[in-house]
Design a protein around this motif. Structure first.
Motif, short mmCIF file in Angstrom:
data_model
loop_
_atom_site.label_atom_id
_atom_site.label_comp_id
_atom_site.label_asym_id
_atom_site.label_seq_id
_atom_site.Cartn_x
_atom_site.Cartn_y
_atom_site.Cartn_z
N MET A 1 0.83 -1.21 0.00
CA MET A 1 0.00 0.00 0.00
C MET A 1 0.86 1.25 0.00
SD MET A 1 -3.18 -0.62 -0.26
CE MET A 1 -3.84 0.95 0.22
N GLU A 2 1.95 1.25 0.77
CA GLU A 2 2.85 2.41 0.79
C GLU A 2 3.48 2.62 -0.59
OE1 GLU A 2 4.19 2.15 5.48
OE2 GLU A 2 5.61 1.58 3.92
N GLU A 3 3.86 1.55 -1.23
CA GLU A 3 4.45 1.65 -2.57
C GLU A 3 3.41 2.18 -3.56
OE1 GLU A 3 7.34 1.37 -5.55
OE2 GLU A 3 7.54 1.26 -3.38
N LYS A 4 2.19 1.69 -3.46
CA LYS A 4 1.12 2.14 -4.34
C LYS A 4 0.85 3.63 -4.13
CE LYS A 4 -3.76 1.40 -5.37
NZ LYS A 4 -4.98 0.72 -4.98
N GLU A 5 0.78 4.07 -2.88
CA GLU A 5 0.55 5.49 -2.58
C GLU A 5 1.68 6.35 -3.13
OE1 GLU A 5 -1.90 4.81 1.60
OE2 GLU A 5 0.09 5.74 1.64
N ARG A 6 2.91 5.87 -3.00
CA ARG A 6 4.06 6.63 -3.52
C ARG A 6 3.95 6.78 -5.04
NH1 ARG A 6 8.63 5.81 -5.97
NH2 ARG A 6 8.43 3.57 -5.96
N LYS A 7 3.60 5.70 -5.72
CA LYS A 7 3.47 5.75 -7.18
C LYS A 7 2.33 6.68 -7.59
CE LYS A 7 5.53 1.30 -8.26
NZ LYS A 7 5.32 -0.04 -8.81
N GLU A 8 1.22 6.63 -6.84
CA GLU A 8 0.10 7.51 -7.15
C GLU A 8 0.48 8.98 -6.96
OE1 GLU A 8 -3.61 4.53 -5.99
OE2 GLU A 8 -2.98 6.06 -4.57
N LYS A 9 1.25 9.28 -5.92
CA LYS A 9 1.70 10.65 -5.70
C LYS A 9 2.59 11.12 -6.84
CE LYS A 9 1.45 10.73 -0.66
NZ LYS A 9 2.22 10.80 0.60
N GLU A 10 3.48 10.23 -7.29
CA GLU A 10 4.37 10.58 -8.41
C GLU A 10 3.56 10.81 -9.69
OE1 GLU A 10 8.30 8.11 -6.88
OE2 GLU A 10 7.30 7.50 -8.72
N ALA A 11 2.56 9.97 -9.92
CA ALA A 11 1.73 10.12 -11.11
C ALA A 11 0.93 11.43 -11.05
CB ALA A 11 0.78 8.93 -11.26
N ALA A 12 0.43 11.77 -9.87
CA ALA A 12 -0.33 13.01 -9.71
C ALA A 12 0.58 14.22 -9.92
CB ALA A 12 -0.96 13.06 -8.32
N LYS A 13 1.79 14.13 -9.43
CA LYS A 13 2.75 15.22 -9.62
C LYS A 13 3.06 15.40 -11.10
CE LYS A 13 7.28 16.77 -8.03
NZ LYS A 13 8.46 16.46 -7.22
N ALA A 14 3.25 14.30 -11.81
CA ALA A 14 3.53 14.38 -13.25
C ALA A 14 2.33 14.96 -14.00
CB ALA A 14 3.87 12.99 -13.79
N ALA A 15 1.12 14.58 -13.58
CA ALA A 15 -0.08 15.12 -14.23
C ALA A 15 -0.21 16.61 -13.99
CB ALA A 15 -1.32 14.38 -13.72
N ARG A 16 0.09 17.06 -12.77
CA ARG A 16 0.04 18.50 -12.48
C ARG A 16 1.06 19.25 -13.30
NH1 ARG A 16 -0.45 16.56 -7.16
NH2 ARG A 16 1.74 17.04 -6.74
N LYS A 17 2.25 18.67 -13.45
CA LYS A 17 3.30 19.30 -14.24
C LYS A 17 2.87 19.41 -15.70
CE LYS A 17 8.27 19.00 -15.01
NZ LYS A 17 9.49 18.24 -14.74
N LYS A 18 2.27 18.35 -16.22
CA LYS A 18 1.81 18.34 -17.61
C LYS A 18 0.70 19.38 -17.80
CE LYS A 18 -0.23 15.29 -21.07
NZ LYS A 18 -0.77 13.95 -21.33
N THR A 19 -0.23 19.45 -16.85
CA THR A 19 -1.31 20.42 -16.93
C THR A 19 -0.78 21.84 -16.90
OG1 THR A 19 -2.79 18.87 -15.82
CG2 THR A 19 -3.48 21.18 -15.86
N ALA A 20 0.20 22.09 -16.03
CA ALA A 20 0.81 23.42 -15.94
C ALA A 20 1.50 23.78 -17.25
CB ALA A 20 1.80 23.47 -14.79
N ALA A 21 2.14 22.81 -17.88
CA ALA A 21 2.81 23.06 -19.16
C ALA A 21 1.79 23.38 -20.25
CB ALA A 21 3.65 21.85 -19.56
N LEU A 22 0.66 22.67 -20.25
CA LEU A 22 -0.40 22.93 -21.23
C LEU A 22 -1.01 24.32 -21.03
CD1 LEU A 22 -2.21 19.47 -21.34
CD2 LEU A 22 -0.83 20.52 -23.14
N ILE A 23 -1.19 24.72 -19.78
CA ILE A 23 -1.73 26.05 -19.48
C ILE A 23 -0.76 27.13 -19.95
CG2 ILE A 23 -2.32 27.64 -17.60
CD1 ILE A 23 -3.47 25.20 -16.11
N LYS A 24 0.51 26.92 -19.73
CA LYS A 24 1.52 27.89 -20.18
C LYS A 24 1.54 27.98 -21.70
CE LYS A 24 4.78 27.86 -16.37
NZ LYS A 24 6.16 27.56 -15.95
N ALA A 25 1.33 26.85 -22.37
CA ALA A 25 1.35 26.83 -23.83
C ALA A 25 0.18 27.62 -24.41
CB ALA A 25 1.31 25.40 -24.34
N ASP A 26 -0.92 27.64 -23.69
CA ASP A 26 -2.10 28.40 -24.16
C ASP A 26 -1.87 29.85 -23.88
OD1 ASP A 26 -3.35 26.13 -24.96
OD2 ASP A 26 -4.57 25.94 -23.16
#
Length: 118
Positions: free
Chosen positions: A93-118
């Protein structure tokens, strides 16, 4: 590790390892924060010049590079098999939570990049 409840045990073979005494009560939040600190320390020791994709391939199931694993961890690898089902589930469960946090961080970074591109 001793500060969070582990005690040093010497096996009949002379092997020394750390184990939590069954009679002690364990503060889960304290244990989790200590685990985070240990992982951060391991990340600081990991060389930064390694290609990330190559680095991922060399990681073991517990996320530690085998070549950088400290000696006490290698002796405790035999005790890893003695983990209870509850402990194994907690680790997963700890490993799964860590991976989910990393995926969420990557998604936020991608969203921020898309917003900047607009």
């Amino acid at each position: 590790m001793k500060a969070i409840g582990f005690s040093q045990v010497t096996d009949s073979d002379g092997e020394e390892y750390l184990r939590i005494d069954a009679t002690k009560t364990i503060d889960i939040s304290h244990m989790q924060s200590s685990l985070v600190e240990l992982n951060n320390a391991l990340e600081m020791l990991t060389p930064k010049d390694v290609n990330p994709s190559f680095k991922e391939e060399k990681k073991s199931s517990d996320g530690i590079l085998p070549s950088k694993r400290p000696q006490p961890a290698s002796s405790s690898s035999s005790t890893t098999e003695k983990l209870s089902e509850k402990q194994k589930a907690r680790l997963l469960m700890e490993e799964k939570e860590r991976k989910e946090k990393e995926a969420a961080k990557a998604a936020r970074k991608k969203t921020a990049a898309l917003i900047k591109a607009d």
